[in-house]
Design a protein around this motif. Structure first.
Motif, PDB file in Angstrom:
ATOM      1  N   LEU A   1       0.759  -1.209   0.008  1.00  0.00           N
ATOM      2  CA  LEU A   1       0.006  -0.003   0.188  1.00  0.00           C
ATOM      3  C   LEU A   1       0.843   1.291   0.037  1.00  0.00           C
ATOM      4  O   LEU A   1       2.019   1.374   0.769  1.00  0.00           O
TER       5      LEU A   1
ATOM      6  N   SER B   1     -11.413   3.690   4.058  1.00  0.00           N
ATOM      7  CA  SER B   1     -10.494   2.981   3.360  1.00  0.00           C
ATOM      8  C   SER B   1     -10.015   1.798   4.102  1.00  0.00           C
ATOM      9  O   SER B   1      -9.913   1.793   5.312  1.00  0.00           O
ATOM     10  N   LYS B   2      -9.413   1.036   3.250  1.00  0.00           N
ATOM     11  CA  LYS B   2      -8.811  -0.323   3.958  1.00  0.00           C
ATOM     12  C   LYS B   2      -7.306  -0.367   3.799  1.00  0.00           C
ATOM     13  O   LYS B   2      -6.867   0.020   3.208  1.00  0.00           O
TER      14      LYS B   2
ATOM     15  N   LEU C   1      -2.817  22.396  -0.092  1.00  0.00           N
ATOM     16  CA  LEU C   1      -2.487  22.085   1.300  1.00  0.00           C
ATOM     17  C   LEU C   1      -1.455  23.290   1.878  1.00  0.00           C
ATOM     18  O   LEU C   1      -1.361  23.310   3.168  1.00  0.00           O
TER      19      LEU C   1
ATOM     20  N   LYS D   1      -3.344  22.992  10.059  1.00  0.00           N
ATOM     21  CA  LYS D   1      -3.759  21.673  10.853  1.00  0.00           C
ATOM     22  C   LYS D   1      -4.345  20.875   9.841  1.00  0.00           C
ATOM     23  O   LYS D   1      -5.096  21.065   8.914  1.00  0.00           O
TER      24      LYS D   1
ATOM     25  N   TRP E   1      -9.025  15.427  10.026  1.00  0.00           N
ATOM     26  CA  TRP E   1     -10.498  16.077  10.153  1.00  0.00           C
ATOM     27  C   TRP E   1     -10.583  16.685  11.433  1.00  0.00           C
ATOM     28  O   TRP E   1     -10.996  17.686  11.578  1.00  0.00           O
TER      29      TRP E   1
ATOM     30  N   GLU F   1      -3.665   1.440   8.686  1.00  0.00           N
ATOM     31  CA  GLU F   1      -3.528   2.037   7.511  1.00  0.00           C
ATOM     32  C   GLU F   1      -2.283   1.213   7.119  1.00  0.00           C
ATOM     33  O   GLU F   1      -2.317  -0.018   6.433  1.00  0.00           O
TER      34      GLU F   1
HETATM   35  C1  HEC Z   1      -5.360   3.520   4.043  1.00  0.00           C
HETATM   36  C2  HEC Z   1      -5.753   4.676   3.479  1.00  0.00           C
HETATM   37  C3  HEC Z   1      -4.734   5.772   3.610  1.00  0.00           C
HETATM   38  C4  HEC Z   1      -3.404   5.712   3.587  1.00  0.00           C
HETATM   39  C5  HEC Z   1      -2.486   4.628   2.958  1.00  0.00           C
HETATM   40  C6  HEC Z   1      -2.884   7.089   3.562  1.00  0.00           C
HETATM   41  N1  HEC Z   1      -4.045   7.982   3.854  1.00  0.00           N
HETATM   42 FE1  HEC Z   1      -3.936   9.957   4.165  1.00  0.00          FE
HETATM   43  N2  HEC Z   1      -5.638  10.110   4.813  1.00  0.00           N
HETATM   44  C7  HEC Z   1      -6.455   8.839   5.037  1.00  0.00           C
HETATM   45  C8  HEC Z   1      -7.689   9.186   5.928  1.00  0.00           C
HETATM   46  C9  HEC Z   1      -8.827   8.298   5.954  1.00  0.00           C
HETATM   47  C10 HEC Z   1      -7.481  10.697   6.197  1.00  0.00           C
HETATM   48  C11 HEC Z   1      -8.331  11.382   7.190  1.00  0.00           C
HETATM   49  C12 HEC Z   1      -8.062  10.653   8.508  1.00  0.00           C
HETATM   50  C13 HEC Z   1      -8.462  11.502   9.637  1.00  0.00           C
HETATM   51  O1  HEC Z   1      -8.735  12.563   9.523  1.00  0.00           O
HETATM   52  O2  HEC Z   1      -8.660  10.924  10.780  1.00  0.00           O
HETATM   53  C14 HEC Z   1      -6.245  10.767   5.579  1.00  0.00           C
HETATM   54  C15 HEC Z   1      -5.847  12.359   5.813  1.00  0.00           C
HETATM   55  C16 HEC Z   1      -4.614  12.788   5.084  1.00  0.00           C
HETATM   56  C17 HEC Z   1      -3.809  13.924   5.155  1.00  0.00           C
HETATM   57  C18 HEC Z   1      -4.792  15.411   5.837  1.00  0.00           C
HETATM   58  C19 HEC Z   1      -5.351  16.390   4.916  1.00  0.00           C
HETATM   59  C20 HEC Z   1      -6.033  17.511   5.342  1.00  0.00           C
HETATM   60  O3  HEC Z   1      -6.676  18.203   4.627  1.00  0.00           O
HETATM   61  O4  HEC Z   1      -5.906  17.769   6.388  1.00  0.00           O
HETATM   62  C21 HEC Z   1      -2.948  14.041   4.419  1.00  0.00           C
HETATM   63  C22 HEC Z   1      -2.087  15.246   4.253  1.00  0.00           C
HETATM   64  C23 HEC Z   1      -2.405  12.782   4.004  1.00  0.00           C
HETATM   65  N3  HEC Z   1      -3.709  12.092   4.502  1.00  0.00           N
HETATM   66  C24 HEC Z   1      -1.422  12.354   3.366  1.00  0.00           C
HETATM   67  C25 HEC Z   1      -0.871  10.978   3.289  1.00  0.00           C
HETATM   68  C26 HEC Z   1       0.046  10.572   2.991  1.00  0.00           C
HETATM   69  C27 HEC Z   1       1.267  11.426   2.791  1.00  0.00           C
HETATM   70  C28 HEC Z   1       0.431   9.056   3.038  1.00  0.00           C
HETATM   71  C29 HEC Z   1       1.377   8.271   2.935  1.00  0.00           C
HETATM   72  C30 HEC Z   1       2.514   8.447   3.610  1.00  0.00           C
HETATM   73  C31 HEC Z   1      -1.194   8.842   3.415  1.00  0.00           C
HETATM   74  N4  HEC Z   1      -1.956   9.913   3.295  1.00  0.00           N
HETATM   75  C32 HEC Z   1      -1.399   7.266   3.169  1.00  0.00           C
HETATM   76  C33 HEC Z   1      -6.273   7.566   4.392  1.00  0.00           C
HETATM   77  C34 HEC Z   1      -5.144   7.217   4.036  1.00  0.00           C
END
Ligand code: HEC
Ligand code: HEC
Length: 366
Positions: A78, A98-99, A116, A121, A124, A144
Motif C-alpha cells: 500500500l 479506506s482499507k 495544502l 492543521k 479532520w 493503514e
Molecule cells: C489506508 C488509507 C490511507 C493511506 C494509505 C494514507 N492515507 Fe492519508 N488520509 C486517509 C484518511 C482516512 C485521512 C483522514 C483521517 C482522519 O482525519 O482521521 C487522511 C488524511 C490525510 C491528510 C490530511 C489532509 C488535510 O487536509 O487535513 C494528509 C496530508 C494525508 N492523508 C497524506 C497522506 C500521506 C502522505 C500518506 C502516505 C505516507 C497517506 N496519507 C496514506 C487515508 C489514507
C-alpha cells in the motif's frame, strides 16, 4: 522490483550512480539542488514554506516517488496513493472508508489533497500541524500502512536507488524518517488546483444563469433577499467555506455543522476544550465532483444531499453548533428546489479536471 520505471528516471539514476562512484566521500560538496519554483496564481492569501524544508526539484521528485511507493507499508502493498488517488482529487475513490494492509477499514473518509499550503492543521480533527509530521502518521497507523519507521528506513537504505536520490535531494544518502517526511511534504505542496470553470469566469460573470444564481446563494446571507428582492435567498455557506475574496473555498477552520446530536469528539480531542467538541475541519469545496462521498464519515453520497442537510437537516441540539447555522432555527434557510439545484450547479463549477490529470502528479513508476 517488478515495476517499470520511466526512461528519464532511468537516465537520472544512471547519472546518480556514476556520481556516487566517482565521489564516494564528498557528499556535501556535490549537493547542488535546484530550487523549486511554485506557480501560485495571484489573488490568493499568503502562505509560507517551512525554512527547515525548502522546496527543490530533486526533493519534490523524490517525494512524488515516495508518495507512490508501497515499500512504505508493512507488507509493501500500500502506498499513500492507494488511498489518495489523483483521479479522485487525491481522495479514496468512492469508498466511504479506506482499507489498510490488514484488510481493516478506518473510520474516517479519506481527505482530498490539494492546496495544502494554506492549511495549518491536518486531518479532520486537526491533530497534526505540519505536512512533514503528518506524512509519518499513516505509515505507522496500524489500520493503514502498519509499518515501523526503523523498518521503513532500513528498507529504503538498502534500496537500489533511493540512497542516491536522497543524496541528490538532501545532501546525504543516510535516509531517515524525518527526510522521508520532508520529501513527501515537498511533493504535497506542489499539489495546486486552481483551474476550475469558476476560476476562469471573471468573478462568476461567465457562468450559466443557474450557476450564477447558485453563486449568489453561496455567498449570500440567508436574509439577503428580504432587503434586496432581486437576489435569491442566501445560503450562509461563505462563512465557513470562503468564496468571494477567498478563492481557496475554505477557511480551513473547525466548526460543528450540525450533523449529529451526539457528535464525534473532533477538534476537542486535540484542544481538550469542551467548546471544540463536535467540530471538524471545514474542507475546501473545490473538486467535489471527484471526492464523494462527503463529510468526515462519508455519510452523504451526493451534493444534493449535502445541501438538503444545510437547508432542513441541521440538528439544532448538537453541542457547539456554529452560530451561523444555529440562527436558522428561527430564520430557516427555506431554499426551494430550484435554489438547491442552482447551488449544486454552482458547486460543480469548482471542479478542476486538469488537476485530476496533471502529469506532474501521476504515478512516476508508470
Ligand atoms: C489506508 C488509507 C490511507 C493511506 C494509505 C494514507 N492515507 Fe492519508 N488520509 C486517509 C484518511 C482516512 C485521512 C483522514 C483521517 C482522519 O482525519 O482521521 C487522511 C488524511 C490525510 C491528510 C490530511 C489532509 C488535510 O487536509 O487535513 C494528509 C496530508 C494525508 N492523508 C497524506 C497522506 C500521506 C502522505 C500518506 C502516505 C505516507 C497517506 N496519507 C496514506 C487515508 C489514507
Ligand atoms: C458553520 C460553518 C459551515 C457552514 C455555514 C457551512 N458549512 Fe459546509 N462544512 C462545514 C464543516 C465543518 C464541514 C465538515 C463537517 C464534517 O465532516 O464533520 C463541512 C462540509 C461540507 C461539505 C462536504 C465536503 C467534503 O469534502 O466532504 C460540503 C459539500 C459543504 N460543507 C457545503 C456547504 C454549503 C453548500 C453550505 C451552505 C449551504 C455550507 N457548506 C455551509 C462547515 C460549514
Amino acid at each position: 522490483m517488478s515495476k517499470k520505471i520511466s526512461f528519464s528516471l532511468v537516465g537520472l539514476l544512471v547519472f546518480l550512480m556514476a556520481c556516487r562512484q566517482t565521489n564516494p566521500v564528498k557528499d556535501e560538496a556535490h549537493y547542488t539542488p535546484t530550487p523549486y519554483q511554485l506557480k501560485v496564481p495571484s489573488g490568493l492569501p499568503s502562505f509560507s514554506v517551512p525554512a527547515s524544508n525548502p522546496m527543490t526539484v530533486e526533493g519534490v521528485q523524490l517525494g512524488r516517488m515516495l508518495f507512490y511507493e508501497p515499500l512504505l507499508s508493512g507488507d509493501n502493498t500500500l502506498s499513500c496513493a492507494s488511498c489518495h488517488k489523483l483521479t479522485y482529487g487525491m481522495s479514496d475513490s468512492t469508498n466511504k472508508f479506506s482499507k489498510g494492509i490488514d484488510g481493516i477499514y478506518g473510520k474516517k473518509n479519506a481527505m482530498p489533497l490539494f492546496n495544502l499550503l494554506w492549511a495549518s492543521k491536518f486531518f479532520w480533527n486537526g491533530r497534526t500541524s505540519s505536512l512533514e509530521e503528518q506524512a509519518l502518521k499513516p505509515i505507522q497507523d496500524v489500520i493503514e500502512m502498519h509499518e515501523t519507521l526503523p523498518n521503513m528506513v532500513a528498507e529504503l537504505n538498502q534500496h537500489a536507488y533511493y540512497p542516491a536520490l536522497f543524496k541528490q535531494a538532501f545532501g546525504t544518502s543516510m535516509i531517515t524518517a524525518e527526510l522521508v517526511g520532508k520529501a513527501i511534504a515537498q511533493f504535497e505542496r506542489t499539489l495546486l488546483s486552481f483551474s476550475s470553470k469558476f476560476d476562469f469566469s471573471n468573478g462568476g460573470v461567465s457562468l450559466t444563469p443557474s450557476e450564477y444564481r447558485g453563486w449568489q446563494i453561496f455567498k449570500g446571507e440567508a436574509s439577503q433577499h428580504l432587503t434586496n428582492p432581486s437576489l435569491p435567498p442566501g445560503g450562509d455557506c461563505f462563512h465557513c467555506h470562503g468564496g468571494e475574496g477567498n478563492p481557496l473555498f475554505s477557511t480551513y477552520e473547525f466548526f460543528n455543522n450540525g450533523l449529529d446530536s451526539m457528535p464525534d469528539s473532533g477538534y476537542f480531542s486535540v484542544t481538550l476544550n469542551p467548546a471544540d467538541l463536535g467540530k471538524f475541519k471545514a474542507p475546501s469545496l473545490r473538486n467535489l465532483k471527484y471526492t464523494a462521498p462527503y463529510m468526515h464519515d462519508g455519510r452523504f453520497d451526493s451534493l444534493e444531499q449535502v445541501v438538503r442537510h444545510y437547508n432542513s437537516g441541521v440538528i439544532y441540539s448538537s453541542p457547539n453548533l456554529d452560530p451561523n447555522l444555529k440562527k436558522h432555527k428561527t430564520k430557516p434557510l427555506l431554499l426551494e428546489e430550484q435554489d438547491i439545484a442552482d447551488l449544486v450547479n454552482f458547486l460543480n463549477t469548482l471542479n478542476d479536471e486538469d488537476f485530476t490529470k496533471n502529469n506532474n502528479f501521476t504515478n512516476p513508476f508508470k
